[in-house]
Write a protein that holds these residues in place. Structure first.
Motif, mmCIF file in Angstrom:
data_model
loop_
_atom_site.group_PDB
_atom_site.id
_atom_site.type_symbol
_atom_site.label_atom_id
_atom_site.label_comp_id
_atom_site.label_asym_id
_atom_site.label_seq_id
_atom_site.Cartn_x
_atom_site.Cartn_y
_atom_site.Cartn_z
ATOM 1 N N UNK A 381 -6.677 -18.173 -2.086
ATOM 2 C CA UNK A 381 -7.763 -18.943 -2.697
ATOM 3 C C UNK A 381 -7.570 -19.077 -4.211
ATOM 4 N N UNK A 382 -7.031 -18.023 -4.834
ATOM 5 C CA UNK A 382 -6.868 -18.039 -6.296
ATOM 6 C C UNK A 382 -5.761 -18.987 -6.745
ATOM 7 N N UNK A 383 -4.899 -19.372 -5.828
ATOM 8 C CA UNK A 383 -3.819 -20.271 -6.202
ATOM 9 C C UNK A 383 -2.755 -19.562 -7.032
ATOM 10 N N UNK A 384 -2.134 -18.551 -6.442
ATOM 11 C CA UNK A 384 -1.141 -17.759 -7.171
ATOM 12 C C UNK A 384 -0.044 -18.665 -7.738
ATOM 13 N N UNK A 385 0.387 -18.344 -8.954
ATOM 14 C CA UNK A 385 1.421 -19.156 -9.626
ATOM 15 C C UNK A 385 2.674 -18.353 -9.943
ATOM 16 N N UNK A 386 2.544 -17.021 -10.074
ATOM 17 C CA UNK A 386 3.716 -16.209 -10.367
ATOM 18 C C UNK A 386 4.543 -15.955 -9.119
ATOM 19 N N UNK A 387 5.744 -15.457 -9.313
ATOM 20 C CA UNK A 387 6.661 -15.163 -8.212
ATOM 21 C C UNK A 387 6.084 -14.050 -7.338
ATOM 22 N N UNK A 388 5.925 -14.306 -6.041
ATOM 23 C CA UNK A 388 5.376 -13.317 -5.113
ATOM 24 C C UNK A 388 6.408 -12.903 -4.060
ATOM 25 N N UNK A 389 7.675 -13.200 -4.293
ATOM 26 C CA UNK A 389 8.682 -12.949 -3.253
ATOM 27 C C UNK A 389 8.838 -11.463 -2.945
ATOM 28 N N UNK A 390 8.836 -10.615 -3.961
ATOM 29 C CA UNK A 390 9.007 -9.177 -3.717
ATOM 30 C C UNK A 390 7.833 -8.619 -2.914
ATOM 31 N N UNK A 391 6.611 -9.005 -3.290
ATOM 32 C CA UNK A 391 5.420 -8.548 -2.567
ATOM 33 C C UNK A 391 5.459 -9.027 -1.119
ATOM 34 N N UNK A 392 5.774 -10.304 -0.929
ATOM 35 C CA UNK A 392 5.845 -10.863 0.417
ATOM 36 C C UNK A 392 6.929 -10.161 1.238
ATOM 37 N N UNK A 393 8.079 -9.886 0.610
ATOM 38 C CA UNK A 393 9.163 -9.216 1.321
ATOM 39 C C UNK A 393 8.760 -7.840 1.825
ATOM 40 N N UNK A 394 8.044 -7.084 0.992
ATOM 41 C CA UNK A 394 7.602 -5.744 1.397
ATOM 42 C C UNK A 394 6.592 -5.833 2.537
#
Length: 536
Positions: A381-394
């Motif tokens: 909902x917040x519309x994330x803009x920074x890189x979230x690949x590491x979080x998603x990978x974990x």
């Protein structure tokens, strides 16, 4: 101890009150499989509020009790290792202050079994409020339920074709709308589940008093569930009476893992349906196995059972018995309609989420569209803009690891996980007998097909389907199966209801039948006695 916030972050309860008892029965049928972060955070508060609102509408809970507790022990449901579990103790509390039911009845009907240590402790302290509120809530519900379901069908079709044009704000607006509609539908569905269980209890008690318990499944047959329409339309699609687009417009929100937002529906991938059309094409319109003919036969079965029941009663009681059977049939049909209703909201939510995932891939936030399901609802909902690949990978790694494990059917405190597909229960040898709930009458012999994934399994005509649990995406297998055996569930679970609608024998609540029966064994399924015997 875990808190609600910790559970939403980790999708697990690693520390919890050891005295609280949990079950995967029933709740695993509604939300099977492993939750992703988005899937859980999208529905967590809504499920809790819907449950509590239902009981407030009945007068069982107060307005102050309609809230989302901070501690999982105080909630009606939570997650362990990513999988859903229901708080048996909370439902027992509700049953003990609700007239017409009990802790024993709720455990049997909702979860498929009763623990040996269960003791009913009914209290009348809320009865005056319940008497004032419950009748109106119950009497108004069927028409409201039908109207809500019809509106959800219209709403889904109105939005599907334009989702691919939405921007971030449009996706968020539609997700919020879907979440609100999910909670409203689930609130009605929970009331239907509770009332239908009470009506089924009354019917089975009446039969037990007359020594006619074997009529129970027949009296709960031919109710006209949503799955009956799926079965007929599968047959109609195979015979070119409707198009694939017409079929997916009506039923495309079903599919493998449909109880999870990350699942893939028939609308998105119709291959599981198309791959089975040859089986349905081989069934002519005048065959007793054609879905419409099966439904008509089950209605006739219910009428014959009712006539037998009435013949055993004094004339003055026959009208009342007929009303109970008619009400039970109506509310059981609503029970399946309610499940279909909240799946309609899921279909729009998953489409909006995947659109949002595409936008995040374009923005370089995630690598793949489905990575969006490993973000939280608030993050999306917040519309994330920074890189979230590491979080998603974990989070994805934890999700994939959890898919290899399963929960027990019931436990206290923290559960002991077992590898999926494995069990300590010994396999049944020739003449071995498995016992469960006699859920749909009839006796049949055939080859056991132990199924974990309905989208990748082919059944031959006459095979007996053996599985942990089912949901509407399994209906395409039911048309071919000669009978059904499930580990979980009771008389009003999905598998038994569909089996009765299609007139095939079913034994449910075997606890570990899909692990004790070997794939390919020849078995005899006795839906009247509630037994499964290995023949060879």
């Amino acid at each position: 101890m875990s808190t609600r916030e910790i559970v939403e972050e980790t999708l697990d309860n690693t520390t919890i009150d050891p005295s609280v008892t949990w079950t995967t029965g029933n709740v695993a049928e509604a939300f099977p499989g492993v939750f992703t972060t988005l899937g859980f955070t999208f529905i967590n508060a809504s499920v809790e509020l819907a449950t509590r609102t239902t009981f407030r509408n009945l007068g069982v809970l107060t307005k102050k009790q309609v809230c989302v507790p901070d501690q999982p022990e105080d909630m009606f449901w939570t997650l362990f290792a990513g999988r859903a579990a229901a708080n048996i103790d909370k439902f027992r509390e509700i049953a003990n202050i609700t007239p017409g039911t009990s802790a024993t009845a709720v455990e049997q009907q909702l979860f498929g079994y009763v623990r040996p240590e269960t003791v009913d402790a009914n209290s009348a302290r809320r009865y005056p409020v319940i008497v004032a509120k419950a009748p109106a809530a119950v009497l108004r519900l069927p028409k409201r339920h039908d109207a809500e379901f019809a509106e959800l069908r219209r709403w889904r079709l109105a939005h599907l074709d334009r989702i691919d044009t939405l921007d971030h704000a449009g996706c968020v607006e539609l997700l919020d709308d879907a979440r609100q509609r999910f909670q409203r539908m689930l609130t009605k569905h929970m009331l239907v589940a509770f009332v239908s269980s009470g009506l089924a209890d009354r019917v089975t008690d009446m039969l037990a008093e007359l020594d006619l318990a074997d009529l129970g499944p027949a009296l709960l047959s031919g109710v006209g569930s949503d799955e009956s329409e799926i079965a007929h339309d599968l047959w109609a699609l195979a015979h070119d009476e409707i198009t694939l687009r017409e079929f997916t417009d009506r039923h495309g929100y079903h599919g493998n893992n449909e109880g999870q937002l990350s699942g893939v529906t028939w609308r998105e991938d119709p291959a599981p349906v198309l791959n089975r059309l040859a089986d349905y094409r081989a069934i002519p319109a005048d065959s007793p196995r054609a879905p419409r003919n099966r439904s008509q036969e089950q209605i006739a079965t219910r009428h014959r059972a009712l006539a037998e029941l009435q013949a055993a009663l004094p004339r003055r009681k026959r009208g009342g018995a007929a009303r109970y059977v008619r009400w039970a049939a109506r509310w059981i049909a609503l029970r399946e309609q309610g499940k279909a209703g909240y799946l309609l909201t899921f279909d729009i939510a998953r489409a909006a989420a995947r659109r949002q995932g595409a936008l995040l891939v374009e923005a370089g936030v995630i690598d793949h569209i489905d990575d969006v399901f490993h973000l939280s609802y608030d993050e999306v909902r917040a519309g994330v803009t920074g890189d979230r690949r590491a979080l998603v990978g974990a989070r994805r790694a934890a999700y994939e690891q959890r898919c290899d494990y399963r929960l027990p059917q019931a436990w206290a405190g923290v559960p002991v996980l077992t590898k999926a597909g494995e069990s300590d229960a010994p396999a049944l040898d020739v003449s071995g007998v498995l016992t469960g709930v006699a859920a749909s009458g009839g006796v049949v012999e055939g080859r056991a097909r132990v199924v974990r994934d309905p989208s990748t399994t082919e059944l031959d005509d006459g095979d007996i389907l053996v599985c942990e649990t089912t949901d509407p995406s399994w209906v395409s297998l039911f048309l071919v199966a000669a009978g059904v055996v499930t580990d979980y569930g009771g008389l009003l679970s999905h598998g038994p209801i569909v089996a009765r609608e299609l007139g095939i024998p079913c034994v449910c609540g075997t606890e570990n039948g899909s692990y004790r029966i070997r794939d390919g064994q020849r078995i005899r399924l006795d839906g009247d006695a509630g037994t499964v015997t290995v023949l060879g």
